[in-house]
Scaffold this active site. Structure first.
Site, PDB file in Angstrom:
ATOM      1  N   TYR A  65      -1.778 -12.432  -5.882  1.00 49.38           N
ATOM      2  CA  TYR A  65      -1.107 -11.648  -6.938  1.00 49.38           C
ATOM      3  C   TYR A  65       0.402 -11.855  -6.937  1.00 49.38           C
ATOM      4  O   TYR A  65       1.115 -11.284  -7.759  1.00 49.38           O
ATOM      5  CB  TYR A  65      -1.451 -10.163  -6.814  1.00 49.38           C
ATOM      6  CG  TYR A  65      -1.247  -9.604  -5.442  1.00 49.38           C
ATOM      7  CD1 TYR A  65       0.017  -9.285  -4.979  1.00 49.38           C
ATOM      8  CD2 TYR A  65      -2.334  -9.423  -4.586  1.00 49.38           C
ATOM      9  CE1 TYR A  65       0.201  -8.785  -3.708  1.00 49.38           C
ATOM     10  CE2 TYR A  65      -2.156  -8.923  -3.317  1.00 49.38           C
ATOM     11  CZ  TYR A  65      -0.885  -8.611  -2.884  1.00 49.38           C
ATOM     12  OH  TYR A  65      -0.707  -8.133  -1.622  1.00 49.38           O
TER      13      TYR A  65
ATOM     14  N   GLY B 190     -12.841 -20.632  -0.462  1.00 49.86           N
ATOM     15  CA  GLY B 190     -12.299 -20.008   0.743  1.00 49.86           C
ATOM     16  C   GLY B 190     -13.389 -19.527   1.676  1.00 49.86           C
ATOM     17  O   GLY B 190     -14.538 -19.335   1.254  1.00 49.86           O
ATOM     18  N   ALA B 191     -13.018 -19.327   2.942  1.00 54.01           N
ATOM     19  CA  ALA B 191     -13.997 -18.853   3.924  1.00 54.01           C
ATOM     20  C   ALA B 191     -13.338 -17.955   4.972  1.00 54.01           C
ATOM     21  O   ALA B 191     -13.836 -17.817   6.085  1.00 54.01           O
ATOM     22  CB  ALA B 191     -14.690 -20.051   4.587  1.00 54.01           C
TER      23      ALA B 191
ATOM     24  N   LYS C 190      -8.752  -5.831  11.333  1.00 59.03           N
ATOM     25  CA  LYS C 190      -9.930  -5.400  10.572  1.00 59.03           C
ATOM     26  C   LYS C 190     -11.248  -5.547  11.345  1.00 59.03           C
ATOM     27  O   LYS C 190     -12.175  -4.780  11.125  1.00 59.03           O
ATOM     28  CB  LYS C 190     -10.032  -6.194   9.263  1.00 59.03           C
ATOM     29  CG  LYS C 190      -9.023  -5.799   8.204  1.00 59.03           C
ATOM     30  CD  LYS C 190      -9.305  -6.590   6.935  1.00 59.03           C
ATOM     31  CE  LYS C 190      -8.429  -6.162   5.793  1.00 59.03           C
ATOM     32  NZ  LYS C 190      -8.877  -6.721   4.507  1.00 59.03           N
TER      33      LYS C 190
ATOM     34  N   SER D 165       0.802  -1.228   0.000  1.00 58.46           N
ATOM     35  CA  SER D 165       0.000   0.000   0.000  1.00 58.46           C
ATOM     36  C   SER D 165       0.833   1.275   0.000  1.00 58.46           C
ATOM     37  O   SER D 165       0.496   2.224  -0.728  1.00 58.46           O
ATOM     38  CB  SER D 165      -0.980  -0.008   1.176  1.00 58.46           C
ATOM     39  OG  SER D 165      -1.921  -1.031   0.972  1.00 58.46           O
TER      40      SER D 165
ATOM     41  N   ASP E  97     -13.093  -3.508   0.052  1.00 58.91           N
ATOM     42  CA  ASP E  97     -12.687  -4.757  -0.616  1.00 58.91           C
ATOM     43  C   ASP E  97     -13.737  -5.241  -1.625  1.00 58.91           C
ATOM     44  O   ASP E  97     -13.399  -5.750  -2.692  1.00 58.91           O
ATOM     45  CB  ASP E  97     -12.424  -5.862   0.414  1.00 58.91           C
ATOM     46  CG  ASP E  97     -11.130  -5.625   1.179  1.00 58.91           C
ATOM     47  OD1 ASP E  97     -10.211  -5.011   0.609  1.00 58.91           O
ATOM     48  OD2 ASP E  97     -11.044  -6.049   2.352  1.00 58.91           O
TER      49      ASP E  97
HETATM   50  P1  ATR Z   1      -7.725 -14.353   4.612  1.00 57.50           P
HETATM   51  O1  ATR Z   1      -8.156 -13.397   5.676  1.00 57.50           O
HETATM   52  O2  ATR Z   1      -6.602 -13.823   3.756  1.00 57.50           O
HETATM   53  O3  ATR Z   1      -8.837 -14.876   3.814  1.00 57.50           O
HETATM   54  P2  ATR Z   1      -7.591 -16.675   6.349  1.00 57.50           P
HETATM   55  O4  ATR Z   1      -8.694 -16.155   7.192  1.00 57.50           O
HETATM   56  O5  ATR Z   1      -6.401 -17.261   7.034  1.00 57.50           O
HETATM   57  O6  ATR Z   1      -6.988 -15.550   5.402  1.00 57.50           O
HETATM   58  O7  ATR Z   1      -8.207 -17.721   5.310  1.00 57.50           O
HETATM   59  C1  ATR Z   1      -7.402 -18.474   4.478  1.00 57.50           C
HETATM   60  C2  ATR Z   1      -8.263 -19.313   3.555  1.00 57.50           C
HETATM   61  O8  ATR Z   1      -7.399 -20.147   2.767  1.00 57.50           O
HETATM   62  C3  ATR Z   1      -9.215 -20.258   4.267  1.00 57.50           C
HETATM   63  O9  ATR Z   1     -10.344 -20.462   3.463  1.00 57.50           O
HETATM   64  C4  ATR Z   1      -8.383 -21.525   4.363  1.00 57.50           C
HETATM   65  O10 ATR Z   1      -9.118 -22.719   4.506  1.00 57.50           O
HETATM   66  P3  ATR Z   1      -9.534 -23.261   5.971  1.00 57.50           P
HETATM   67  O11 ATR Z   1     -10.703 -22.445   6.399  1.00 57.50           O
HETATM   68  O12 ATR Z   1      -9.849 -24.695   5.757  1.00 57.50           O
HETATM   69  O13 ATR Z   1      -8.311 -23.057   6.844  1.00 57.50           O
HETATM   70  C5  ATR Z   1      -7.713 -21.520   3.013  1.00 57.50           C
HETATM   71  N1  ATR Z   1      -6.489 -22.333   2.985  1.00 57.50           N
HETATM   72  C6  ATR Z   1      -5.289 -22.006   3.507  1.00 57.50           C
HETATM   73  N2  ATR Z   1      -4.398 -22.993   3.268  1.00 57.50           N
HETATM   74  C7  ATR Z   1      -5.060 -23.962   2.579  1.00 57.50           C
HETATM   75  C8  ATR Z   1      -4.695 -25.232   2.005  1.00 57.50           C
HETATM   76  N3  ATR Z   1      -3.448 -25.699   2.102  1.00 57.50           N
HETATM   77  N4  ATR Z   1      -5.650 -25.930   1.347  1.00 57.50           N
HETATM   78  C9  ATR Z   1      -6.913 -25.461   1.212  1.00 57.50           C
HETATM   79  N5  ATR Z   1      -7.319 -24.277   1.720  1.00 57.50           N
HETATM   80  C10 ATR Z   1      -6.412 -23.532   2.391  1.00 57.50           C
END
Ligand code: ATR
Length: 294
Positions: A231, A134-135, A73, A24, A109
């Site tokens: 990215y 993702g979640a 955040k 940033s 975002d």
């Molecule tokens: P952010 O705030 O950047 O989204 P986060 O809250 O740590 O970061 O979330 C990371 C995401 O990547 C989650 O969806 C995570 O899956 P889990 O909820 O099962 O942890 C996913 N993730 C990270 N490493 C992973 C992996 N090796 N395989 C599959 N999903 C992964």
């Protein structure tokens, strides 16, 4: 780069822990330079125990604006005077604006992802079915933005930990549009109906550039746009899989630049040159790679 800083120069910045990797400062200072606005943007490493003090400091020092990144955040919400409805329903603030001593929290975002899909993904209208991987925090803001778009009828939310995806859907899905499933080798059939797939997991991020959230490219097709929020590297494994399947694939730089551009506009009232911001991000990433390869 030399800029004339004076007693009138206004201060912008980002708070996070860690914050040293943040792009940033490079992105915003490049836009400030290009527009000639009298602001400067710096990074502040703020540990969680000192978040309250940092926000008091923002008030005391009359900082014009701050970006907020991991892990602050959510926690920062309770320290602000006003929070936009969007940021409140996402449950996260990434931009604070100070006006006449009042701190207002925003989340840019969602705007960033929609604008990047429009400008870089070529999607003026989103498709009826979207697959979101993702979640975590990134997925949360993106899911919120997708559900605001009436043309999106169905979101397939896939995550390694299904319970996290279920909790996210329960928090945001007020119109019964989200289907939750496990992200694994069997995700192919869930992905295939989608016209847009967004990776909001961290899989494939440097230094794990050989990894993809999808075991293989099955389920991807040439009527699909694929956006990776990663990215770095600029061409991820998922994007390579997508291109092999004939899909249009974009990385997360556009999302980063457009969320930043919206923050910039909130603080300064001026829309910045997004191409300059993108170029600053690219040069910074190249410089980091050159240093680590040296
Ligand atoms: P952010 O705030 O950047 O989204 P986060 O809250 O740590 O970061 O979330 C990371 C995401 O990547 C989650 O969806 C995570 O899956 P889990 O909820 O099962 O942890 C996913 N993730 C990270 N490493 C992973 C992996 N090796 N395989 C599959 N999903 C992964």
């Amino acid at each position: 780069m030399t800029r004339d800083l004076s007693a009138d120069t206004r201060l912008l910045g980002v708070i996070g822990d860690p914050v040293g990797h943040s792009l940033s400062p490079a992105m915003h200072n490049a836009a400030l330079e290009a527009t000639g606005l009298d602001y400067v943007y710096v990074a502040f490493h703020v540990v969680p125990d000192l978040l309250v003090a940092a926000i008091q400091g923002m008030r005391a020092l009359r900082l014009c604006g701050l970006n907020v990144t991991v892990p602050h955040k959510q926690a920062v919400i309770g320290l602000l005077d006003e929070v936009t409805e969007e940021a409140r329903s996402i449950g996260a603030v990434n931009t604070i604006q100070q006006v006449d001593g009042t701190l207002r929290g925003h989340n840019t975002d969602g705007y960033g992802v929609l604008q990047a899909l429009r400008q870089e993904g070529g999607l003026e209208r989103l498709p009826g079915c979207v697959a979101l991987l993702g979640a975590g925090g990134a997925a949360r803001a993106i899911l919120h933005a997708l559900l605001q778009q009436q043309e999106v009828e169905r979101v397939v939310l896939l995550n390694r930990t299904v319970a996290r995806a279920e909790a996210l859907a329960a928090a945001l899905d007020h119109r019964n549009a989200v289907t939750v499933a496990r992200l694994d080798a069997g995700s192919t059939a869930m992905i295939r109906p989608a016209g847009l797939l967004i990776n909001a997991t961290s899989v494939g991020m440097y230094p794990h550039a050989d990894q993809s959230p999808l075991t293989d490219g099955r389920g991807l097709h040439d009527r699909m746009v694929v956006m990776d929020t990663v990215y770095n590297p600029s061409l991820t494994m998922l994007m390579q899989q997508a291109r092999c399947a004939g899909a249009r694939a974009v990385n997360g730089m556009g999302m980063l630049a457009y969320q930043g551009a919206r923050s910039f506009q909130i603080w300064t009232g001026t829309w910045p040159p997004v191409d300059v911001m993108l170029q600053a991000v690219r040069s910074r990433l190249t410089a980091v790679h050159d240093r680590s390869n040296a």
